[in-house]
Design an enzyme around this catalytic site. Structure first.
Site, short mmCIF file in Angstrom:
data_model
loop_
_atom_site.label_atom_id
_atom_site.label_comp_id
_atom_site.label_asym_id
_atom_site.label_seq_id
_atom_site.Cartn_x
_atom_site.Cartn_y
_atom_site.Cartn_z
N PHE A 58 36.58 40.12 35.78
CA PHE A 58 37.85 40.37 35.24
C PHE A 58 38.03 40.68 33.70
CE2 PHE A 58 42.38 39.48 34.11
CZ PHE A 58 43.22 40.28 35.12
N GLU A 59 37.12 39.77 32.92
CA GLU A 59 37.15 40.01 31.55
C GLU A 59 36.13 41.09 31.21
OE1 GLU A 59 36.88 36.93 33.00
OE2 GLU A 59 38.84 36.60 32.28
N ALA A 81 29.30 40.42 39.46
CA ALA A 81 29.19 40.12 41.26
C ALA A 81 30.48 39.58 41.64
CB ALA A 81 28.05 39.33 41.46
N VAL A 82 31.11 40.12 42.38
CA VAL A 82 32.35 39.48 42.98
C VAL A 82 32.11 39.27 44.53
CG1 VAL A 82 34.87 39.91 43.28
CG2 VAL A 82 33.65 41.00 41.48
N ALA A 86 37.60 32.80 50.49
CA ALA A 86 38.75 32.60 51.48
C ALA A 86 39.96 33.04 50.83
CB ALA A 86 38.84 31.36 52.01
N HIS A 89 41.95 36.61 45.82
CA HIS A 89 41.69 36.73 44.41
C HIS A 89 40.54 37.59 44.36
CE1 HIS A 89 41.93 35.27 40.33
NE2 HIS A 89 40.60 35.00 40.33
N PHE A 114 29.06 51.57 36.05
CA PHE A 114 29.81 50.31 36.79
C PHE A 114 28.72 49.58 37.74
CE2 PHE A 114 32.72 48.60 40.12
CZ PHE A 114 33.50 47.83 39.34
N ARG A 128 21.17 43.27 46.77
CA ARG A 128 21.37 44.25 45.81
C ARG A 128 21.08 44.16 44.51
NH1 ARG A 128 24.24 44.63 50.05
NH2 ARG A 128 25.26 46.52 51.05
N1 INI Z 1 35.03 36.54 38.87
C1 INI Z 1 33.60 37.10 39.16
O1 INI Z 1 32.83 37.92 38.24
N2 INI Z 1 33.23 37.10 40.49
C2 INI Z 1 33.91 36.51 41.63
O2 INI Z 1 33.73 36.46 42.64
C3 INI Z 1 35.15 35.95 41.04
N3 INI Z 1 36.09 35.12 41.82
O3 INI Z 1 35.62 34.99 43.10
O4 INI Z 1 37.16 34.36 41.85
C4 INI Z 1 35.47 35.94 39.90
N4 INI Z 1 36.80 35.31 39.32
C5 INI Z 1 36.91 35.02 37.89
C6 INI Z 1 37.85 36.04 37.34
O5 INI Z 1 36.62 37.13 37.17
C7 INI Z 1 37.86 35.48 35.63
O6 INI Z 1 36.91 35.20 35.02
C8 INI Z 1 38.98 34.37 35.82
O7 INI Z 1 40.01 34.92 36.70
C9 INI Z 1 39.66 34.32 34.50
O8 INI Z 1 40.50 35.44 33.93
#
Ligand code: INI
Length: 159
Positions: A58-59, A81-82, A86, A89, A114, A128
């Site tokens: 997200f950052e 990597a996301v 469950a 988010h 990306f 991957r």
């Molecule tokens: N961030 C990731 O990079 N991968 C994830 O799988 C993930 N999950 O599953 O929550 C994730 N969450 C954190 C998010 O990117 C932010 O760092 C957080 O919300 C603070 O802003």
């Protein structure tokens, strides 16, 4: 016959920033290794590569925007990597990371590849990140170099 315009992923003289998320570092560390290895193999000098860590995917967009706006880099490689848990988010992080990284590139004209994996399971992500499905960090690094060269050609600078 068309006049074909494309960029060669040549690394000599390029300055590249890799922006990587620490979340799921088991995976993102491998993506970083793949990207770095590819950049150096393509001719980028090691001291022309910056490696910038952020907490999570997200950052990535904001750090990408700061780096792109600095004018110091020809291209960026965003890595993360996301992995679906469950919670919903997952969708938010994936969608905002993709949209935000694209916005950062469009608003600065600096190419940003990306390389964020969006996977159902850790196993899928491992495949991957240097496993049977290749290394998406390496692929993103090549895309970044190709786009940096394409921009130079289109801008009328030498590739
Ligand atoms: N961030 C990731 O990079 N991968 C994830 O799988 C993930 N999950 O599953 O929550 C994730 N969450 C954190 C998010 O990117 C932010 O760092 C957080 O919300 C603070 O802003």
């Amino acid at each position: 016959m068309a006049n074909v315009i494309q960029g060669d992923p040549v690394g000599q003289g390029r300055r590249i920033a890799i922006v990587a998320s620490r979340f799921n570092e088991l995976i993102t560390g491998r993506l970083v290794d793949g990207a770095l290895d590819t950049l150096v193999r393509q001719g980028v000098a090691r001291d022309h590569v910056a490696l910038v860590w952020v907490p999570g995917a997200f950052e990535l967009p904001l750090a990408c925007r700061w780096l792109a706006a600095s004018g110091r880099y020809d291209a960026l490689v965003a890595l993360g990597a996301v992995i679906r848990g469950a919670t919903s988010h997952y969708e938010h992080v994936c969608n905002q990371a993709a949209r935000g990284v694209l916005d950062s590139g469009l608003s600065t004209s600096v190419p940003i590849a990306f390389g964020v994996l969006t996977c159902e399971t850790l196993e899928d992500a491992l495949e991957r990140a240097g496993g049977s499905a290749g290394n998406k960090g390496a692929e993103a690094a090549l895309a970044a170099l190709e786009m940096a060269a394409l921009r130079a050609v289109i801008d009328g600078r030498s590739a």
